[in-house]
Motif scaffolding. Structure first.
Motif, PDB file in Angstrom:
ATOM      1  N   ASN A 175      10.605  -5.677 -52.871  1.00  0.00           N
ATOM      2  CA  ASN A 175      12.045  -5.563 -52.642  1.00  0.00           C
ATOM      3  C   ASN A 175      12.521  -4.131 -52.439  1.00  0.00           C
ATOM      4  OD1 ASN A 175      12.568  -8.322 -52.766  1.00  0.00           O
ATOM      5  ND2 ASN A 175      12.783  -8.298 -54.998  1.00  0.00           N
ATOM      6  N   ASP A 176      11.907  -3.171 -53.123  1.00  0.00           N
ATOM      7  CA  ASP A 176      12.406  -1.796 -53.068  1.00  0.00           C
ATOM      8  C   ASP A 176      11.669  -0.933 -52.045  1.00  0.00           C
ATOM      9  OD1 ASP A 176      14.086  -2.569 -55.081  1.00  0.00           O
ATOM     10  OD2 ASP A 176      12.918  -1.649 -56.691  1.00  0.00           O
ATOM     11  N   PHE A 177      10.500  -1.374 -51.615  1.00  0.00           N
ATOM     12  CA  PHE A 177       9.724  -0.541 -50.699  1.00  0.00           C
ATOM     13  C   PHE A 177       9.280  -1.291 -49.436  1.00  0.00           C
ATOM     14  CE2 PHE A 177       9.431   1.729 -54.669  1.00  0.00           C
ATOM     15  CZ  PHE A 177       9.489   3.057 -54.286  1.00  0.00           C
ATOM     16  N   ILE A 178       8.431  -2.306 -49.601  1.00  0.00           N
ATOM     17  CA  ILE A 178       7.748  -2.872 -48.444  1.00  0.00           C
ATOM     18  C   ILE A 178       8.715  -3.567 -47.499  1.00  0.00           C
ATOM     19  CG2 ILE A 178       5.970  -4.465 -47.664  1.00  0.00           C
ATOM     20  CD1 ILE A 178       4.985  -1.848 -49.074  1.00  0.00           C
ATOM     21  N   TRP A 179       9.537  -4.485 -47.999  1.00  0.00           N
ATOM     22  CA  TRP A 179      10.398  -5.232 -47.094  1.00  0.00           C
ATOM     23  C   TRP A 179      11.526  -4.383 -46.507  1.00  0.00           C
ATOM     24  CZ3 TRP A 179      10.157 -10.697 -49.783  1.00  0.00           C
ATOM     25  CH2 TRP A 179       8.973 -11.314 -49.380  1.00  0.00           C
ATOM     26  N   PRO A 180      12.076  -3.388 -47.221  1.00  0.00           N
ATOM     27  CA  PRO A 180      13.010  -2.475 -46.538  1.00  0.00           C
ATOM     28  C   PRO A 180      12.331  -1.660 -45.430  1.00  0.00           C
ATOM     29  CG  PRO A 180      13.367  -2.397 -48.900  1.00  0.00           C
ATOM     30  CD  PRO A 180      12.117  -3.203 -48.689  1.00  0.00           C
ATOM     31  N   ILE A 181      11.108  -1.182 -45.673  1.00  0.00           N
ATOM     32  CA  ILE A 181      10.412  -0.399 -44.647  1.00  0.00           C
ATOM     33  C   ILE A 181      10.029  -1.284 -43.470  1.00  0.00           C
ATOM     34  CG2 ILE A 181       8.282   0.874 -44.166  1.00  0.00           C
ATOM     35  CD1 ILE A 181       8.476   2.007 -47.026  1.00  0.00           C
ATOM     36  N   GLU A 182       9.571  -2.494 -43.748  1.00  0.00           N
ATOM     37  CA  GLU A 182       9.145  -3.370 -42.658  1.00  0.00           C
ATOM     38  C   GLU A 182      10.313  -3.753 -41.737  1.00  0.00           C
ATOM     39  OE1 GLU A 182       5.103  -5.684 -43.937  1.00  0.00           O
ATOM     40  OE2 GLU A 182       6.990  -6.501 -44.686  1.00  0.00           O
ATOM     41  N   SER A 183      11.534  -3.671 -42.245  1.00  0.00           N
ATOM     42  CA  SER A 183      12.675  -3.969 -41.382  1.00  0.00           C
ATOM     43  C   SER A 183      12.830  -2.912 -40.284  1.00  0.00           C
ATOM     44  CB  SER A 183      13.960  -4.071 -42.207  1.00  0.00           C
ATOM     45  OG  SER A 183      14.342  -2.807 -42.726  1.00  0.00           O
ATOM     46  N   ASN A 184      12.142  -1.762 -40.420  1.00  0.00           N
ATOM     47  CA  ASN A 184      12.186  -0.702 -39.397  1.00  0.00           C
ATOM     48  C   ASN A 184      11.148  -0.898 -38.295  1.00  0.00           C
ATOM     49  OD1 ASN A 184      14.035   0.680 -41.049  1.00  0.00           O
ATOM     50  ND2 ASN A 184      12.417   1.818 -42.087  1.00  0.00           N
ATOM     51  N   LEU A 185      10.207  -1.782 -38.488  1.00  0.00           N
ATOM     52  CA  LEU A 185       9.043  -1.872 -37.606  1.00  0.00           C
ATOM     53  C   LEU A 185       9.427  -2.149 -36.158  1.00  0.00           C
ATOM     54  CD1 LEU A 185       6.509  -3.995 -39.685  1.00  0.00           C
ATOM     55  CD2 LEU A 185       6.090  -1.692 -38.792  1.00  0.00           C
ATOM     56  N   THR A 186       8.809  -1.413 -35.262  1.00  0.00           N
ATOM     57  CA  THR A 186       8.896  -1.711 -33.840  1.00  0.00           C
ATOM     58  C   THR A 186       7.550  -2.266 -33.382  1.00  0.00           C
ATOM     59  OG1 THR A 186       8.066   0.436 -33.095  1.00  0.00           O
ATOM     60  CG2 THR A 186      10.437   0.256 -33.555  1.00  0.00           C
TER      61      THR A 186
END
Length: 462
Positions: free
Chosen positions: A105-116
């Motif tokens: 919740n605090d790292f992986i899924w917020p970062i993955e929302s940036n993926l291109t």
């Protein structure tokens, strides 16, 4: 290295002209008629048309377009990474020493929302380079923007089992996208790509969507690859919320009766009441175990012994490098053996030979390729790795199986071959430009790892 064992799979090479590839002088890891591991010294492997024609000790050998002198090396079936998320190598070490809910919740899924799509492509390319260098010839991937991963598979020469992940929060569109990908890429890369429907997990995909997935899988002849019973905590939560374990939820949805098969990632939360449910499945069910991540998250082990006793294949995996930190299946093999000994309180389980069986034939079955890869035998695809055991950490060799499982490292792989094509020789990658990939990925990392936007692709709530 070891006393000579007759090769149960050996045949005389064909006289039909030059072979495509001839490997000579190796010690070959083979399986006998009881599927036990055996080693054949001073063996030669003849490859024609991407297929193993013979594993033989015959003195008369055909000419070949490419000949590899493998004296002093072990030839093995290529390793199979039965569950991973290749683009997540870009997040290796990004969040450490955290419980799973904070990690997601605090790292992986917020970062993955940036993926291109470009981020996914670069991550997959880096991951494929890592796996080729580690003797992995086939991997089962479960992620987003999977057309980009499929393109890298084609470029790299690897074999892969690919699924486009989806959540119920995406609505029907996510499931439809997963189906479209599976149908579009099935049989791609010259037949090296197989595909699956890829719902994320029972805690992120609701019962109706799981049932719809099962119906689509039956209609289109597709296997399904998902996470389930990842931890005992997930199982306890599922029981409290729904009165069913995650495995029972899969059964109710019809996923255990999918004839093309079901691959369950992790399964450390499989409990005793799940065993008769799995044993009664009318479709092939397999579990992928990735022990390093479980140790980091303080989860329990996959119940390998219990699953094996009911006939469920357990393949070896690494999960993504964001949690596992590497895509090293050699490490997974050693840890599986050691963790199982500790869990069972029995040093006689899991033996080195049993671990090698999980790394080869059982892993091949887990990804639905048990008749094509997983052993060095005539008629199997020529997915072969050569392992150099001359290093000080592998000498002397008293028990070759134990040396391969507990002493050898991924860096001991010298040559990686898929479908008879050499992807790495003498540690040199032949199909991928690693420095260019690392350089571009490094340039993109600042925007990729940003978490200031407050978004996340999903909520981890098990």
């Amino acid at each position: 290295m070891t006393p000579s064992v007759p090769a149960p799979s050996a045949t005389t090479p064909s006289a039909a002209g030059p072979a495509d590839l001839l490997i000579t002088g190796c010690t070959a890891l083979v399986h006998d008629e009881h599927e036990e591991i055996a080693f054949v010294e001073d063996a030669s492997i003849v490859v024609r048309g991407g297929v193993i024609e013979a594993v033989t000790r015959e003195a008369r050998l055909p000419d070949a377009a490419l000949r590899i002198d493998a004296r002093g090396q072990v030839a093995m079936p290529g390793l199979i990474n039965c569950h991973t998320h290749t683009p997540m190598v870009a997040l290796r070490g990004i969040a450490e020493d955290l419980p799973a809910e904070e990690w997601f919740n605090d790292f992986i899924w917020p970062i993955e929302s940036n993926l291109t799509e470009r981020d996914v492509e670069l991550g997959a390319r880096l991951a494929c380079a890592e796996m080729i260098r580690g003797g992995v010839t086939c991997f089962a991937d479960h992620y987003f923007s999977m057309d980009a991963v499929a393109a890298v598979v084609s470029e790299s020469g690897l074999r892969a089992h690919l699924g486009e992940a989806f959540f119920s929060s995406q609505g029907a569109e996510g499931r439809e996208k997963s189906l479209e990908f599976a149908l579009r890429q099935r049989g791609g890369a010259g037949g090296r790509i197989t595909t699956a429907l890829a719902p994320h997990a029972p805690y992120t995909v609701n019962a109706a969507d799981l049932a719809a997935t099962a119906a689509l899988a039956r209609e289109h002849g597709l296997p399904v690859h998902l996470h389930a019973a990842e931890s005992r905590g997930q199982t306890d939560t599922s029981l409290a919320r729904y009165g069913r374990t995650p495995i029972e939820i899969l059964q109710r949805a019809g996923l255990l009766d999918n004839e093309p098969g079901l691959l369950i990632a992790h399964g450390t939360g499989i409990i005793e009441r799940d065993l008769p449910v799995l044993a009664g499945a009318s479709g092939p069910v397999a579990v992928a175990t990735a022990p390093r991540g479980y140790l980091k998250f303080a989860w329990g082990p996959t119940p390998v012994r219990a699953l094996r006793e009911i006939g469920v294949p357990v393949g070896l995996a690494t999960d993504g490098a964001a949690s596992n930190n590497s895509l090293d299946v050699w490490e997974s093999m050693a840890l599986t053996s050691l963790v199982q000994k500790s869990t069972e309180g029995d040093p006689r389980w899991l033996t080195s030979r049993q671990a090698l069986h999980h790394a080869t034939l059982q892993s091949a079955r887990a990804v639905g390729l048990g008749e094509r890869i997983g052993s060095l035998a005539p008629g199997r695809r020529a997915d072969i790795v050569l392992v150099d055991l001359s290093g000080p950490h592998t000498q002397p060799v008293h028990d070759l199986a134990a040396t391969l499982v507990h002493s050898a490292r991924s860096g001991d792989v010298t040559t990686t071959i898929v479908d008879g094509r050499v992807l790495m020789r003498d540690r040199e990658l032949l199909t991928l430009d690693l420095p260019a990939t690392v350089a571009e990925l490094g340039e993109r990392l600042p925007s990729l790892v940003d978490r200031g936007h407050g978004r996340r692709i999903q909520e981890y709530d098990t």
